[in-house]
Design a protein around this motif. Structure first.
Motif, PDB file in Angstrom:
ATOM      1  N   SER A   8     -29.688 154.345  58.540  1.00  0.00           N
ATOM      2  CA  SER A   8     -30.294 155.652  58.745  1.00  0.00           C
ATOM      3  C   SER A   8     -29.487 156.425  59.774  1.00  0.00           C
ATOM      4  O   SER A   8     -28.825 155.864  60.630  1.00  0.00           O
ATOM      5  CB  SER A   8     -31.743 155.494  59.220  1.00  0.00           C
ATOM      6  OG  SER A   8     -31.759 154.813  60.460  1.00  0.00           O
ATOM      7  N   ASN A   9     -29.535 157.740  59.655  1.00  0.00           N
ATOM      8  CA  ASN A   9     -28.842 158.587  60.617  1.00  0.00           C
ATOM      9  C   ASN A   9     -29.578 158.551  61.946  1.00  0.00           C
ATOM     10  O   ASN A   9     -30.798 158.622  61.992  1.00  0.00           O
ATOM     11  CB  ASN A   9     -28.771 160.024  60.116  1.00  0.00           C
ATOM     12  CG  ASN A   9     -27.855 160.170  58.920  1.00  0.00           C
ATOM     13  OD1 ASN A   9     -27.050 159.296  58.641  1.00  0.00           O
ATOM     14  ND2 ASN A   9     -27.969 161.273  58.221  1.00  0.00           N
ATOM     15  N   LYS A  10     -28.823 158.438  63.014  1.00  0.00           N
ATOM     16  CA  LYS A  10     -29.380 158.437  64.351  1.00  0.00           C
ATOM     17  C   LYS A  10     -28.611 159.439  65.187  1.00  0.00           C
ATOM     18  O   LYS A  10     -27.480 159.785  64.873  1.00  0.00           O
ATOM     19  CB  LYS A  10     -29.258 157.049  64.992  1.00  0.00           C
ATOM     20  CG  LYS A  10     -30.090 155.981  64.308  1.00  0.00           C
ATOM     21  CD  LYS A  10     -30.007 154.682  65.040  1.00  0.00           C
ATOM     22  CE  LYS A  10     -30.902 154.762  66.262  1.00  0.00           C
ATOM     23  NZ  LYS A  10     -31.059 153.495  66.953  1.00  0.00           N
ATOM     24  N   LEU A  53     -25.233 150.166  70.653  1.00  0.00           N
ATOM     25  CA  LEU A  53     -25.072 149.461  71.914  1.00  0.00           C
ATOM     26  C   LEU A  53     -26.427 149.414  72.592  1.00  0.00           C
ATOM     27  O   LEU A  53     -26.978 150.452  72.954  1.00  0.00           O
ATOM     28  CB  LEU A  53     -24.044 150.190  72.785  1.00  0.00           C
ATOM     29  CG  LEU A  53     -23.636 149.560  74.096  1.00  0.00           C
ATOM     30  CD1 LEU A  53     -23.021 148.186  73.879  1.00  0.00           C
ATOM     31  CD2 LEU A  53     -22.639 150.455  74.813  1.00  0.00           C
ATOM     32  N   ASN A  54     -26.977 148.227  72.707  1.00  0.00           N
ATOM     33  CA  ASN A  54     -28.283 148.032  73.327  1.00  0.00           C
ATOM     34  C   ASN A  54     -29.344 148.949  72.701  1.00  0.00           C
ATOM     35  O   ASN A  54     -30.181 149.517  73.382  1.00  0.00           O
ATOM     36  CB  ASN A  54     -28.191 148.243  74.836  1.00  0.00           C
ATOM     37  CG  ASN A  54     -29.279 147.532  75.596  1.00  0.00           C
ATOM     38  OD1 ASN A  54     -29.881 146.595  75.101  1.00  0.00           O
ATOM     39  ND2 ASN A  54     -29.545 147.986  76.804  1.00  0.00           N
ATOM     40  N   GLY A  55     -29.257 149.115  71.385  1.00  0.00           N
ATOM     41  CA  GLY A  55     -30.235 149.920  70.650  1.00  0.00           C
ATOM     42  C   GLY A  55     -29.924 151.403  70.578  1.00  0.00           C
ATOM     43  O   GLY A  55     -30.639 152.148  69.924  1.00  0.00           O
ATOM     44  N   VAL A  86     -26.075 153.845  81.607  1.00  0.00           N
ATOM     45  CA  VAL A  86     -27.470 154.149  81.283  1.00  0.00           C
ATOM     46  C   VAL A  86     -27.916 153.298  80.100  1.00  0.00           C
ATOM     47  O   VAL A  86     -29.000 152.718  80.114  1.00  0.00           O
ATOM     48  CB  VAL A  86     -27.652 155.657  80.975  1.00  0.00           C
ATOM     49  CG1 VAL A  86     -29.020 155.929  80.376  1.00  0.00           C
ATOM     50  CG2 VAL A  86     -27.448 156.490  82.228  1.00  0.00           C
ATOM     51  N   ILE A  87     -27.055 153.207  79.077  1.00  0.00           N
ATOM     52  CA  ILE A  87     -27.392 152.402  77.902  1.00  0.00           C
ATOM     53  C   ILE A  87     -27.515 150.923  78.268  1.00  0.00           C
ATOM     54  O   ILE A  87     -28.484 150.257  77.906  1.00  0.00           O
ATOM     55  CB  ILE A  87     -26.333 152.574  76.797  1.00  0.00           C
ATOM     56  CG1 ILE A  87     -26.348 154.001  76.255  1.00  0.00           C
ATOM     57  CG2 ILE A  87     -26.563 151.576  75.664  1.00  0.00           C
ATOM     58  CD1 ILE A  87     -25.197 154.318  75.308  1.00  0.00           C
ATOM     59  N   LEU A  88     -26.533 150.414  78.976  1.00  0.00           N
ATOM     60  CA  LEU A  88     -26.489 148.976  79.251  1.00  0.00           C
ATOM     61  C   LEU A  88     -27.536 148.510  80.262  1.00  0.00           C
ATOM     62  O   LEU A  88     -28.096 147.436  80.121  1.00  0.00           O
ATOM     63  CB  LEU A  88     -25.101 148.570  79.758  1.00  0.00           C
ATOM     64  CG  LEU A  88     -23.975 148.656  78.753  1.00  0.00           C
ATOM     65  CD1 LEU A  88     -22.654 148.299  79.422  1.00  0.00           C
ATOM     66  CD2 LEU A  88     -24.247 147.748  77.571  1.00  0.00           C
ATOM     67  N   PHE A  89     -27.769 149.326  81.260  1.00  0.00           N
ATOM     68  CA  PHE A  89     -28.627 148.892  82.365  1.00  0.00           C
ATOM     69  C   PHE A  89     -29.940 149.665  82.411  1.00  0.00           C
ATOM     70  O   PHE A  89     -30.675 149.550  83.384  1.00  0.00           O
ATOM     71  CB  PHE A  89     -27.878 149.006  83.685  1.00  0.00           C
ATOM     72  CG  PHE A  89     -26.597 148.233  83.683  1.00  0.00           C
ATOM     73  CD1 PHE A  89     -26.599 146.850  83.586  1.00  0.00           C
ATOM     74  CD2 PHE A  89     -25.380 148.892  83.732  1.00  0.00           C
ATOM     75  CE1 PHE A  89     -25.408 146.134  83.566  1.00  0.00           C
ATOM     76  CE2 PHE A  89     -24.188 148.181  83.708  1.00  0.00           C
ATOM     77  CZ  PHE A  89     -24.207 146.805  83.628  1.00  0.00           C
ATOM     78  N   ASP A  90     -30.220 150.466  81.373  1.00  0.00           N
ATOM     79  CA  ASP A  90     -31.457 151.226  81.265  1.00  0.00           C
ATOM     80  C   ASP A  90     -31.697 152.072  82.516  1.00  0.00           C
ATOM     81  O   ASP A  90     -32.807 152.216  82.981  1.00  0.00           O
ATOM     82  CB  ASP A  90     -32.646 150.283  81.018  1.00  0.00           C
ATOM     83  CG  ASP A  90     -33.842 151.028  80.455  1.00  0.00           C
ATOM     84  OD1 ASP A  90     -33.660 152.123  79.881  1.00  0.00           O
ATOM     85  OD2 ASP A  90     -34.971 150.527  80.605  1.00  0.00           O
TER      86      ASP A  90
END
Length: 62
Positions: free
Chosen positions: A4-6, A21-23, A53-57
């Motif tokens: 699906s397009n995201k 990457l991490n969702g 931000v992606i990796l460490f939320d």
């Protein structure tokens, strides 16, 4: 596998091609920019901060 397009986390483009990457989606164009950017480029810190931000939320403002 779901195809699906995201929205790209980096640029906001709607794309179905890229990496997850991490969702979070990173489109192919941004992935290539990240790979090609050297530490001396002005964009380097921006890319680094968004990936953190992606990796460490980290909910920092991007």
């Amino acid at each position: 596998m779901e195809n699906s397009n995201k929205l790209c986390f980096m640029c906001g483009a709607i794309d179905s091609d890229g990496i997850i990457l991490n969702g979070e989606m990173i489109c192919r164009a941004c992935e290539e920019k990240i790979v090609r950017t050297s530490a001396s480029d002005p964009e380097y810190d921006d890319y680094k901060d968004k990936v953190k931000v992606i990796l460490f939320d980290e909910h920092a403002k991007c």
